[in-house]
Design a protein around this motif. Structure first.
Motif, mmCIF file in Angstrom:
data_model
loop_
_atom_site.group_PDB
_atom_site.id
_atom_site.type_symbol
_atom_site.label_atom_id
_atom_site.label_comp_id
_atom_site.label_asym_id
_atom_site.label_seq_id
_atom_site.Cartn_x
_atom_site.Cartn_y
_atom_site.Cartn_z
ATOM 1 N N TYR A 1 -1.963 7.715 -6.402
ATOM 2 C CA TYR A 1 -0.762 6.902 -6.614
ATOM 3 C C TYR A 1 -0.621 6.630 -8.105
ATOM 4 N N ASP B 1 1.190 -0.618 -8.155
ATOM 5 C CA ASP B 1 0.198 -0.001 -7.264
ATOM 6 C C ASP B 1 -0.398 -1.040 -6.318
ATOM 7 N N ASN B 2 -0.106 -2.304 -6.569
ATOM 8 C CA ASN B 2 -0.609 -3.364 -5.695
ATOM 9 C C ASN B 2 0.518 -3.977 -4.865
ATOM 10 N N ARG C 1 1.869 2.307 -1.064
ATOM 11 C CA ARG C 1 2.264 1.350 -2.094
ATOM 12 C C ARG C 1 3.521 1.850 -2.790
ATOM 13 N N ASP D 1 -5.082 -6.181 -2.581
ATOM 14 C CA ASP D 1 -5.839 -6.156 -3.841
ATOM 15 C C ASP D 1 -6.034 -7.536 -4.444
HETATM 16 MG MG MG Z 1 -5.008 -1.846 -6.896
#
Ligand code: MG
Ligand code: AMP
Length: 485
Positions: free
Chosen positions: A78, A253-254, A184, A263
């Motif tokens: 990702y 990405d979170n 994500r 996360d």
């Molecule tokens: Mg992360």
């Protein structure tokens, strides 16, 4: 000796649908794995026998060293915007998706390991995680679950028996995480960046199949997927705001497609109400401050929209117009979720309008802010005020005439104290309690952690003897969290 037949059969839905985003990989060998904490209720829900998980083979399974027959562990690729800057290739640098399995209701979940060693995405990292931060994710994600807030969950934390070099050498650990998926916003950014439109479409189709199967036959499935994610993320961030949660590292990405919190790094619960609250040592600009979280979520969703553009319309300008229009749904969904949540927190009539609710709530927030009042304590004290005892609230604030005027206005609406107590937690993972439990656990004493987990498992249920778990910390206000996990 083999008990492998008792280990779960894991599916490979992600790797099969999206091989371009899945690098087959194995966990590094843990020299002496020892289970620190096992989430037995979650294990049972997933059809996993806690006794098997506690066995030597089960523990090796939980660090990725014993892979059930047929399973295909992968590191996921990702991208992501980190603090506003785009990294085209992040990926699971120290994590593996072991596979997926069904719960008692037949819903499928990813089983994922964090801290399982370097992968091809590790860049300069060592691929490892340490006991403290993994237990922190366990405690806080389970607390969020008990609060009813969508989140990934923690099945277990297992010490590896290896020392990991951070500022000092610290005991290593692997977290076994359960999530409805690990898709994500950054997954879509990665697919879009690859230039492979077919991959982007398959990713979106996979997200629809996993999270919104009802959209598969919609006229505009990708626009509807986008709207569904916008709505889920708006509801999620509203829940964070209502409970005083600061995520700390809201990089794209979170940000999940599922709408689950993911996360848990430098996250923390706010003590005194202040929109500028930041805990993370690396967030010096306050980008991810408590009060910025809704705007940051919307910004992250705009990055999601950009990644999806080619699926929204073949004409780019038309796609941008469509995405902009759909993103407008964020503000509406957020206000509805926040105002609805505040109506419950303040016990207000369910028919009261959002505007009136927000006017009243915002005046209260100003009282809390100017008096630096503890967020969690304030709402429970208001529950008592709704029952006629206003002194608990008055004891918290400095400006008594102001709070008295507010209380009169609010009490005229006949707030429902029972409804308030069902949504205003007594116990949240307060920073000093989490630190105390993690420090003891790092030194080998798991009792404070187990006690804390028990308390947090029933956050709305005030119990005698647990007073210290409800109190703000001694030095609330200077607390810092660290990303160096
Ligand atoms: Mg992360
Ligand atoms: P996070 O801030 O935990 O979401 O991580 C951001 C990125 O850094 C992800 O790509 C992680 O896989 C990667 N990462 C974080 N810590 C490590 C580590 N110790 N070794 C390798 N990669 C890491």
């Amino acid at each position: 000796m083999t008990t492998t037949t008792a280990l779960p059969t894991l599916g490979d839905r992600f790797a099969r649908a999206l091989p371009e985003l899945a690098v087959e990989w194995r966990a590094e060998e843990a020299p002496d794995p020892r289970l620190l904490v096992l989430n037995e209720p979650l294990a049972r829900r997933l059809g996993l026998d806690p006794d098997v998980l506690r066995s030597p083979d089960g523990v090796r399974f939980l660090v990725g060293n014993l892979v059930p027959d047929g399973a295909l562990p992968v590191a996921q690729g990702y991208a992501g915007h980190q603090f506003g800057g785009f990294s085209p290739r992040l990926g699971d640098g120290r994590a593996l998706l072991l596979g997926d399995l069904a719960d008692a209701d037949g819903r499928r979940f990813d089983l994922h390991l964090k801290g399982s060693g370097r992968t091809p995405f590790a860049r300069g990292g060592d691929g490892r995680a340490v006991v403290g931060p993994m237990l922190r994710e366990h405690v806080v994600s389970e607390a969020m679950h008990a609060l009813g807030i969508p989140t990934t969950r923690s099945l277990a934390v297992t010490a590896t028996g290896r020392l990991v070099q951070r500022e000092t050498a610290l005991p290593g650990a692997v977290l076994a995480r359960v999530a409805s998926s690990h898709l994500r916003v950054g997954s879509f950014q990665y697919a879009r960046g690859s230039g492979d439109l077919d991959l982007l479409r398959r990713l979106a189709d996979h997200a629809i199949a996993v999270h919104h199967p009802e959209l598969a036959d919609a006229d505009e499935p990708y626009a509807e997927l986008f709207s569904a994610v916008v709505a889920a993320q708006a509801r999620l961030v509203a829940r964070w705001m209502l409970v005083g949660f600061v995520h700390g590292v809201m990089n794209t990405d979170n940000v999940t497609i599922s709408g689950e919190t993911i996360d848990y790094g430098p996250c923390a619960f706010m003590d005194a109400y202040d929109p500028a609250t930041v805990f993370s040592s690396i967030d010096s600009g306050g980008r991810y401050a408590y009060g910025n979280q809704p705007a940051v979520t919307q910004w992250n969703l705009a990055r999601f929209a950009e990644a999806l553009l080619p699926l929204l319309d073949t004409d780019e300008e038309a796609a941008i117009a469509r995405a902009t229009d759909l993103l407008g749904g964020f503000a509406t969904a957020y206000v509805a979720a926040w105002a609805g949540g505040m109506r419950d927190k303040l016990g207000l009539p369910t028919g009261l309008g959002d505007e009136e609710t927000m006017d009243l709530a915002e005046d209260l927030l100003e009282v809390l802010r100017s008096g630096r009042v503890d967020w969690t304590t304030a709402f429970r004290a208001l529950g008592r005020a709704a029952r006629g005892d206003v002194e608990a609230v008055r004891a918290l604030v400095l400006d008594l005439p102001e709070v008295d005027a507010w209380l009169d206005r609010w009490r005229a609406l006949e707030p429902d104290a029972d409804r308030m107590d069902r949504v205003n937690p007594v116990y949240v993972p307060r920073n000093h309690l989490v630190e105390e439990a993690l420090a003891a656990a790092t030194d080998g004493d798991l009792a404070p952690l187990e006690r804390l987990l028990e308390v947090l498992a029933a956050p709305y249920d005030e119990r005698p003897g647990l007073e210290r778990y409800a109190e703000p910390g001694p030095d609330a206000g200077d607390y810092q969290t660290f990303c160096g996990t």
